[in-house]
Scaffold this motif. Structure first.
Motif, short mmCIF file in Angstrom:
data_model
loop_
_atom_site.label_atom_id
_atom_site.label_comp_id
_atom_site.label_asym_id
_atom_site.label_seq_id
_atom_site.Cartn_x
_atom_site.Cartn_y
_atom_site.Cartn_z
N TYR A 225 -4.60 11.09 -11.44
CA TYR A 225 -4.62 11.41 -10.01
C TYR A 225 -4.93 12.89 -9.79
O TYR A 225 -4.37 13.54 -8.91
CB TYR A 225 -3.28 11.06 -9.35
N THR A 230 -9.14 9.58 -9.37
CA THR A 230 -8.63 8.43 -8.61
C THR A 230 -8.99 8.62 -7.14
O THR A 230 -8.88 9.74 -6.63
CB THR A 230 -7.10 8.32 -8.77
N GLY A 234 -5.65 6.02 -2.95
CA GLY A 234 -5.02 5.07 -3.86
C GLY A 234 -3.54 4.87 -3.60
O GLY A 234 -3.04 3.74 -3.58
N TYR A 235 -2.83 5.97 -3.39
CA TYR A 235 -1.38 5.89 -3.20
C TYR A 235 -1.04 5.08 -1.95
O TYR A 235 -0.29 4.09 -2.03
CB TYR A 235 -0.79 7.30 -3.10
N SER A 237 -2.86 3.14 -0.17
CA SER A 237 -3.38 1.77 -0.19
C SER A 237 -2.39 0.84 -0.87
O SER A 237 -2.21 -0.31 -0.43
CB SER A 237 -4.73 1.74 -0.92
N LEU A 238 -1.74 1.32 -1.93
CA LEU A 238 -0.75 0.48 -2.60
C LEU A 238 0.54 0.35 -1.79
O LEU A 238 1.17 -0.70 -1.81
CB LEU A 238 -0.44 1.03 -4.00
N LEU A 432 3.13 -2.09 -11.09
CA LEU A 432 1.98 -2.09 -10.19
C LEU A 432 2.37 -2.06 -8.72
O LEU A 432 1.49 -1.92 -7.85
CB LEU A 432 1.09 -3.30 -10.49
N PRO A 435 3.11 3.00 -5.96
CA PRO A 435 1.85 3.57 -5.46
C PRO A 435 1.21 4.56 -6.42
O PRO A 435 -0.02 4.69 -6.45
CB PRO A 435 2.27 4.25 -4.15
N SER A 437 0.95 4.19 -9.50
CA SER A 437 0.23 3.48 -10.56
C SER A 437 -1.27 3.48 -10.31
O SER A 437 -2.06 3.25 -11.23
CB SER A 437 0.74 2.04 -10.70
N SER A 438 -1.68 3.76 -9.07
CA SER A 438 -3.11 3.85 -8.77
C SER A 438 -3.77 4.99 -9.54
O SER A 438 -4.99 4.98 -9.74
CB SER A 438 -3.32 4.06 -7.26
#
Length: 500
Positions: A225, A230, A234-235, A237-238, A432, A435, A437-438
């Motif tokens: 990250y 990334t 990403g964060y 979105s999860l 997963l 967040p 983990s993105s």
């Protein structure tokens, strides 16, 4: 369960042991940390209690090492030393003569007392491996601050400069090497363990100090990250996916609530009415205070969505429970009450009006560009703005961030191509639903740089103390990690016997 099949290794490793000789105020970056912050939920206590077979902090002895202030320069002040705290549990160790392993927890950015009472993986597996257990505090935290206190250190630009990951890794190396020397344990292999920002340190330690650590377990380490490896969204979105997967109506209510807050705040006496509706202990000064609070609450719920309480479930059940005849903001308030309980004045006072960025010194190098667009999450648009981040760091701490330094010093770009031939013996474990983990390593890089992940896991869950009611998938994840450690140690002892 990631890419590893589970087949339990027998305790051959122990036979070999016997036979032989570790954001900015305006645009907050979600906090890294193994544990949730104190401002989280009133349910924090009940959801964090771990039913374990041993007392985590029992049988640890405290030591202090005269640590070098500056490992990389030769100015007179560089040779200054400070008392660096570490704790050791000798109870399970098979001893130096049998080359029994040493498990080292690399402290994250927190007091070591918190780490030693919250990390279960080492203590619960110490007897299995006959391991010496060592917990090392991160410089500038707890009792390992070179200048007395964090507050005092941050007031001086010269003192802040020694607060970075490179210095911390060198600290860990010095403590481990000195401890092994004192114990005449040169042949004892070291496995380092870390979670969250400590997970970053564990992975980087194995890469930078392979002569000190045989392997590393890096739990929930967002090692990708940085430097836009990334996607910035990403964060969040999860976070959005976690809520939407549980309840479409909850997701829609949250997504629609931001405009409702702005609309209510724009009315006559709007902020006062919002303050009453949400029972804040002090009148809101802006709509962003309320939105920041809610954003933090949802993010923390997703990041630490742990069994058996599952904070996302609690929040959404509260929101959805107010569907009949309740407006959007009323439902949002129901979600707060469900998560936080009724003592709202204390919660609002602690969080909304006193939010502070956790990363202060290392924030100059750990630039994690988290942002979001207008339509990709359930949150309002908030793209990452480096200029704003830079200005805020300079204003708050007198520090100029270096956004490319992490990838320059540790790597990260093309990580699979680079580490496939260069690195070895690292477990990247992730849940997963976390967040972060993105930005994690989710595919095996080689036969010994291994990704272990669970679809329902959350931030650092695998290294927390086990519970009697842990779900099977979590037990399986830990067993896979133990199996991998067995394999590394087995190969090491084979090599050690051959070399002797």
């Amino acid at each position: 369960m990631g890419t590893r099949a589970v087949s339990w290794l027998p305790w051959l490793i122990l036979l070999f042991i016997t036979a032989s000789v570790s954001a900015t105020p305006s645009k907050k970056i979600p906090r890294l940390g193994v544990l949730r912050g104190s401002s989280l939920s009133v349910l924090e206590g009940s959801s964090s209690l771990r039913t374990v077979s041993v007392n985590l902090s029992e049988n640890f002895q405290t030591f202090f090492y005269p640590q070098t202030l500056d490992h990389f320069n030769y100015r007179p002040e560089s040779y200054t030393t400070f008392q660096h705290r570490y704790m050791v549990n000798f109870n399970y160790w098979g001893g130096a003569r049998s080359a029994a392993p040493i498990f080292v927890y690399l402290g994250e950015e927190s007091d070591l007392d918190k780490d030693i009472n919250s990390i279960g993986f080492l203590v619960e597996n110490g007897a299995r491996f006959g391991a010496l257990l060592v917990y090392i505090e991160h410089r500038y935290y707890g009792k390992s601050n070179p200048f007395g206190s964090m507050q005092k250190s941050l007031q001086n630009a010269g003192q802040r400069g020694y607060f970075n990951s490179g210095q911390a890794l060198a600290d860990f190396a010095e403590v481990i090497i000195n401890l092994k020397k004192n114990l005449s344990a040169d042949s004892s292999p070291v496995i380092v363990v870390g979670g969250s920002d400590g997970g970053l340190l564990a992975a980087w330690f194995r890469l930078k100090y392979p002569h000190v650590a045989l392997g590393a377990l890096a739990s929930s380490a967002p090692i990708l990250y940085f430097d836009d490896i990334t996607p910035q969204d990403g964060y969040y979105s999860l976070v959005t996916k976690d809520f939407r997967d549980f309840s479409e109506s909850c997701y829609n209510t949250i997504k629609d609530s931001w405009a409702e807050i702005d609309k209510a705040a724009a009315e006559a006496n709007g902020l006062l009415n919002l303050s009453k509706k949400f029972r804040t202990c002090k009148p809101l000064e802006s709509a962003s205070q309320l939105k920041d609070y809610l954003e933090t609450m949802y993010s923390i719920a997703a990041q630490y969505d742990r069994p058996p309480m599952y904070p996302v479930t609690i929040v959404c059940n509260g929101i959805d429970g107010g569907l009949q005849g309740t407006d959007i903001l009323g439902r949002i308030f129901s979600g707060i009450v469900a998560s936080r309980g009724n003592n709202l004045a204390m919660i609002w006072g602690n969080q909304v009006f006193h939010q502070k960025q956790k990363k202060v010194g290392i924030g100059s190098e750990l630039v994690i560009p988290i942002g979001r667009g207008s339509n990709d999450t359930m949150f309002p648009a908030a793209p990452f703005d480096f200029k704003e981040y830079d200005d805020s760091c300079k204003y708050s701490y007198g520090v100029t961030p270096r956004p490319h330094w992490i990838t320059s010093y540790y790597g990260g770009h093309n990580i699979k191509l680079i580490l496939k031939r260069f690195g070895s013996n690292i477990i990247f474990s992730n849940g997963l639903r976390d967040p972060y983990s993105s930005g994690g390593v989710l595919e095996d890089i080689s036969h010994s740089i291994i990704a272990v992940h669970t679809p329902r896991g959350s931030h650092c869950l695998d290294i927390l103390p086990s519970r009697e009611d842990d779900p099977n998938w979590l037990v399986l994840q830990r067993n896979v990690e133990i199996e991998i450690l067995h394999g590394w140690l087995l190969k090491y002892y084979e090599d050690l016997l051959q070399s002797n």
